[in-house]
Design a protein around this motif. Sequence first.
Motif, PDB file in Angstrom:
ATOM      1  N   UNK A  14       0.818  -1.217  -0.003  1.00  0.00           N
ATOM      2  CA  UNK A  14      -0.057  -0.031   0.046  1.00  0.00           C
ATOM      3  C   UNK A  14       0.843   1.180  -0.130  1.00  0.00           C
ATOM      4  N   UNK A  15       0.451   2.261  -0.739  1.00  0.00           N
ATOM      5  CA  UNK A  15       1.147   3.595  -0.536  1.00  0.00           C
ATOM      6  C   UNK A  15       0.254   4.664  -0.023  1.00  0.00           C
ATOM      7  N   UNK A  16       0.741   5.346   1.071  1.00  0.00           N
ATOM      8  CA  UNK A  16      -0.105   6.487   1.728  1.00  0.00           C
ATOM      9  C   UNK A  16       0.520   7.814   1.497  1.00  0.00           C
ATOM     10  N   UNK A  17      -0.030   8.679   0.999  1.00  0.00           N
ATOM     11  CA  UNK A  17       0.449   9.772   0.433  1.00  0.00           C
ATOM     12  C   UNK A  17       0.065  11.139   1.560  1.00  0.00           C
ATOM     13  N   UNK A 157      -0.341   8.588  14.416  1.00  0.00           N
ATOM     14  CA  UNK A 157      -1.689   8.152  14.311  1.00  0.00           C
ATOM     15  C   UNK A 157      -2.484   7.995  12.907  1.00  0.00           C
ATOM     16  N   UNK A 158      -2.135   9.223  12.084  1.00  0.00           N
ATOM     17  CA  UNK A 158      -2.854   9.050  10.565  1.00  0.00           C
ATOM     18  C   UNK A 158      -2.014   8.122   9.955  1.00  0.00           C
ATOM     19  N   UNK A 159      -0.976   7.967  10.021  1.00  0.00           N
ATOM     20  CA  UNK A 159      -0.215   7.023   8.958  1.00  0.00           C
ATOM     21  C   UNK A 159      -0.698   5.524   9.721  1.00  0.00           C
ATOM     22  N   UNK A 160      -0.661   5.389  10.877  1.00  0.00           N
ATOM     23  CA  UNK A 160      -1.065   3.986  11.372  1.00  0.00           C
ATOM     24  C   UNK A 160      -2.342   3.707  11.132  1.00  0.00           C
ATOM     25  N   UNK A 161      -3.469   4.402  11.055  1.00  0.00           N
ATOM     26  CA  UNK A 161      -4.705   4.257  10.689  1.00  0.00           C
ATOM     27  C   UNK A 161      -4.713   4.010   9.222  1.00  0.00           C
ATOM     28  N   UNK A 162      -4.134   4.882   8.405  1.00  0.00           N
ATOM     29  CA  UNK A 162      -4.085   4.609   7.070  1.00  0.00           C
ATOM     30  C   UNK A 162      -3.787   3.358   6.597  1.00  0.00           C
ATOM     31  N   UNK A 163      -2.601   2.956   7.280  1.00  0.00           N
ATOM     32  CA  UNK A 163      -1.926   1.320   6.675  1.00  0.00           C
ATOM     33  C   UNK A 163      -3.437   0.581   7.100  1.00  0.00           C
ATOM     34  N   UNK A 164      -3.763   0.541   8.452  1.00  0.00           N
ATOM     35  CA  UNK A 164      -4.689  -0.296   8.869  1.00  0.00           C
ATOM     36  C   UNK A 164      -5.859  -0.366   7.858  1.00  0.00           C
ATOM     37  N   UNK A 165      -6.398   0.755   7.488  1.00  0.00           N
ATOM     38  CA  UNK A 165      -7.613   0.772   6.628  1.00  0.00           C
ATOM     39  C   UNK A 165      -7.095   0.153   5.315  1.00  0.00           C
ATOM     40  N   UNK A 166      -5.900   0.203   4.852  1.00  0.00           N
ATOM     41  CA  UNK A 166      -5.522  -0.455   3.534  1.00  0.00           C
ATOM     42  C   UNK A 166      -5.497  -1.808   3.929  1.00  0.00           C
ATOM     43  N   UNK A 168      -2.939  -3.631   5.625  1.00  0.00           N
ATOM     44  CA  UNK A 168      -1.547  -3.983   5.584  1.00  0.00           C
ATOM     45  C   UNK A 168      -0.886  -3.617   6.670  1.00  0.00           C
ATOM     46  N   UNK A 169       0.247  -4.581   7.467  1.00  0.00           N
ATOM     47  CA  UNK A 169       0.859  -4.271   8.298  1.00  0.00           C
ATOM     48  C   UNK A 169       1.732  -2.740   8.083  1.00  0.00           C
ATOM     49  N   UNK A 170       2.099  -1.868   9.203  1.00  0.00           N
ATOM     50  CA  UNK A 170       2.754  -0.627   8.552  1.00  0.00           C
ATOM     51  C   UNK A 170       4.146  -0.814   7.834  1.00  0.00           C
ATOM     52  N   UNK A 171       4.800  -1.886   8.180  1.00  0.00           N
ATOM     53  CA  UNK A 171       6.078  -2.190   7.866  1.00  0.00           C
ATOM     54  C   UNK A 171       6.148  -2.455   6.378  1.00  0.00           C
ATOM     55  N   UNK A 172       4.717  -2.721   5.776  1.00  0.00           N
ATOM     56  CA  UNK A 172       4.677  -3.266   4.245  1.00  0.00           C
ATOM     57  C   UNK A 172       4.009  -2.110   3.501  1.00  0.00           C
ATOM     58  N   UNK A 190       5.840   3.123  11.765  1.00  0.00           N
ATOM     59  CA  UNK A 190       6.237   2.085  11.387  1.00  0.00           C
ATOM     60  C   UNK A 190       6.501   2.022   9.726  1.00  0.00           C
ATOM     61  N   UNK A 191       6.045   3.007   9.000  1.00  0.00           N
ATOM     62  CA  UNK A 191       5.966   2.890   7.530  1.00  0.00           C
ATOM     63  C   UNK A 191       7.488   2.954   6.997  1.00  0.00           C
ATOM     64  N   UNK A 192       7.753   2.554   5.903  1.00  0.00           N
ATOM     65  CA  UNK A 192       8.869   3.269   5.085  1.00  0.00           C
ATOM     66  C   UNK A 192       8.699   4.369   4.409  1.00  0.00           C
ATOM     67  N   UNK A 193       9.616   5.270   4.341  1.00  0.00           N
ATOM     68  CA  UNK A 193       9.172   6.564   4.219  1.00  0.00           C
ATOM     69  C   UNK A 193      10.071   7.136   2.829  1.00  0.00           C
TER      70      UNK A 193
END
Length: 227
Positions: A14-17, A157-166, A168-172, A190-193
């Motif tokens: 997943x990608x979060x912008x 919070x915003x990134x953790x929730x975005x990954x969860x809604x997608x 996928x685990x944050x690290x993915x 926990x996301x790559x950036x």
Amino acid sequence: MTTTAQLLDWSPRAVVFDCDGTLMDSERHWQEARNLAFREFGLQPPPGFAEQAKGVHYADCGRLMAESVHKPELTDGLTAALLDHFLELVTDDPVTMPGAAHLVRLLAGRMPLAVASNCPMVVVEGSLERAGLRGYFQHIVVPDSGDAEVRPKPWPDVYALAARLCGVPPEEALAVEDSLTGVESARTAGLRVLGVGPRPPGDGAERADLWLPSLHTPELLTWAEAN
């Protein structure tokens, strides 16, 4: 820091912008709105304030504005003026960042896409809608989305929730950011950036896995086409 080859040899699920300064060229609107708000109260922004305020949630920015001129009693007024001026500016002139629309369209359909922003939901959705990009994003997460536990960046919070809604685990998931505030938020979640745009001064950019000058960097587009 991760090399270009290392990050772009990896395939996220997943990608979060970020929105301001990453997808939409609206950071200049925030800067002008800050100047107008200061001026409305007969004040001048202190030297270096634009960089200090970049990526900061507008409510926190209003507080910083008041503190920077040693007038904490003006926090509410400056915050309201800041948002009013920004909404007027961004409505009149919604522009995407170079390469943003092309990159989003390349990735759409290949993996879930989301937006994690410090802007109000009405600003994010309206900007993306006018740019023709809203339909490519499955989820938009902002601090004012109705969940009291979703705190603004640099909280994660915003990134953790975005990954969860997608789903996928944050690290993915990969975060795409232009500000150190956002990089810190995504990294802590926990996301790559991937950092994009002018590299910020100092060593804060080292928190990103990679920093590229823009979203239309050829190696980034080649990576997107391959995923």
